[in-house]
Design a protein around this motif. Structure first.
Motif, PDB file in Angstrom:
ATOM      1  N   GLY A  26      -5.924 -14.791   4.023  1.00 49.79           N
ATOM      2  CA  GLY A  26      -7.118 -14.335   3.307  1.00 49.79           C
ATOM      3  C   GLY A  26      -7.979 -15.491   2.846  1.00 49.79           C
ATOM      4  O   GLY A  26      -9.211 -15.457   2.956  1.00 49.79           O
ATOM      5  N   HIS A  53      -6.518 -15.714  -4.239  1.00 50.16           N
ATOM      6  CA  HIS A  53      -5.809 -14.629  -3.545  1.00 50.16           C
ATOM      7  C   HIS A  53      -4.449 -14.358  -4.191  1.00 50.16           C
ATOM      8  O   HIS A  53      -4.056 -13.198  -4.328  1.00 50.16           O
ATOM      9  N   GLN A  56      -5.169 -12.526  -7.410  1.00 48.64           N
ATOM     10  CA  GLN A  56      -5.541 -11.137  -7.148  1.00 48.64           C
ATOM     11  C   GLN A  56      -4.307 -10.324  -6.784  1.00 48.64           C
ATOM     12  O   GLN A  56      -4.140  -9.188  -7.229  1.00 48.64           O
ATOM     13  N   TYR A  57      -3.410 -10.900  -5.989  1.00 46.25           N
ATOM     14  CA  TYR A  57      -2.170 -10.219  -5.618  1.00 46.25           C
ATOM     15  C   TYR A  57      -1.318  -9.911  -6.854  1.00 46.25           C
ATOM     16  O   TYR A  57      -0.797  -8.801  -7.004  1.00 46.25           O
ATOM     17  N   GLN A  60      -2.916  -7.135  -8.742  1.00 50.18           N
ATOM     18  CA  GLN A  60      -2.710  -5.896  -7.989  1.00 50.18           C
ATOM     19  C   GLN A  60      -1.327  -5.320  -8.257  1.00 50.18           C
ATOM     20  O   GLN A  60      -1.175  -4.142  -8.565  1.00 50.18           O
ATOM     21  N   ASP A 116      -5.627  -1.887  -5.698  1.00 51.02           N
ATOM     22  CA  ASP A 116      -6.503  -2.712  -4.864  1.00 51.02           C
ATOM     23  C   ASP A 116      -7.897  -2.856  -5.456  1.00 51.02           C
ATOM     24  O   ASP A 116      -8.441  -3.957  -5.510  1.00 51.02           O
ATOM     25  N   ALA A 120      -9.431  -6.135  -7.411  1.00 52.43           N
ATOM     26  CA  ALA A 120     -10.708  -6.671  -6.930  1.00 52.43           C
ATOM     27  C   ALA A 120     -11.672  -6.853  -8.092  1.00 52.43           C
ATOM     28  O   ALA A 120     -12.356  -7.876  -8.196  1.00 52.43           O
ATOM     29  N   ASP A 143     -11.220  -4.380   1.672  1.00 50.44           N
ATOM     30  CA  ASP A 143     -10.553  -5.412   2.478  1.00 50.44           C
ATOM     31  C   ASP A 143      -9.056  -5.446   2.187  1.00 50.44           C
ATOM     32  O   ASP A 143      -8.240  -5.580   3.098  1.00 50.44           O
ATOM     33  N   THR A 144      -8.702  -5.311   0.908  1.00 46.60           N
ATOM     34  CA  THR A 144      -7.289  -5.354   0.528  1.00 46.60           C
ATOM     35  C   THR A 144      -6.531  -4.170   1.095  1.00 46.60           C
ATOM     36  O   THR A 144      -5.391  -4.314   1.548  1.00 46.60           O
ATOM     37  N   ASP A 148      -3.421  -4.525   3.516  1.00 49.48           N
ATOM     38  CA  ASP A 148      -2.145  -3.856   3.254  1.00 49.48           C
ATOM     39  C   ASP A 148      -1.719  -3.010   4.452  1.00 49.48           C
ATOM     40  O   ASP A 148      -0.527  -2.913   4.764  1.00 49.48           O
TER      41      ASP A 148
END
Length: 169
Positions: A26, A53, A56-57, A60, A116, A120, A143-144, A148
């Motif tokens: 990503g 990234h 963000q993960y 999430q 997700d 974001a 996008d996520t 996935d």
């Protein structure tokens, strides 16, 4: 699985290597697109994108777990029972948005959507101000979901690839 078992399962898989690999992919895509442009290019900019990234993960996953616990989603990946490659690929993508529940039935993957798009929204707060808008959040969340789906596809076909490459013999 009960709530405690789900927490143990998610904790065990939080730091799987493929999560870090996909974060790198990503970051590389963002680097190639020059997103966000304010971060520039080079290894320093790539590191910032990679950290973004990973952040963000983590956001999430922090959102997804409580949603799964509340709505009784089963977070495990189940390989397809179909035999055709197309059918298996379709199931892998379908299971991104449609999951097993605790009783073995199927349900919408509410945790996927909330996690997700929520991640974001949060992650865009550390991006430059030009990304603090609904359209940026929508694109990043969508996008996520696609990423996935690709991860599910990877999990679906990893045993086949290992077999073809004669791993595990």
């Amino acid at each position: 699985m009960n709530v405690k078992e789900k927490l143990r399962y998610d904790a065990r898989h939080l730091f799987d290597i493929d999560n870090f690999v996909f974060a790198g992919i990503g970051a590389a895509i963002d680097q190639e697109r020059g997103r966000p442009g304010q971060w520039g290019q080079g290894w320093g900019a790539f590191s910032e994108r990679y950290a973004s990234h990973i952040g963000q993960y983590l956001v999430q996953r922090s959102i997804m777990y409580p949603v799964r616990a509340i709505d009784h989603e089963d977070s495990r990946f189940f390989r397809s029972k179909r035999t055709s490659y197309g059918g298996r690929a379709a199931d892998a993508f379908l299971h991104t948005v449609w999951r097993h529940n605790d009783e073995g039935g199927m349900m919408p993957a509410y945790s996927e959507f909330v996690g997700d798009y929520g991640a974001a929204a949060v992650s865009r707060m550390w991006w430059p101000p030009s990304y603090h808008k609904a359209s940026s959040i929508f694109v990043a969340g969508s996008d996520t979901i696609l990423i996935d789906g690709a991860i599910n596809l990877f999990h679906e076909f990893t045993p086949d690839i290992q077999h073809w490459l004669h791993f595990g013999r």
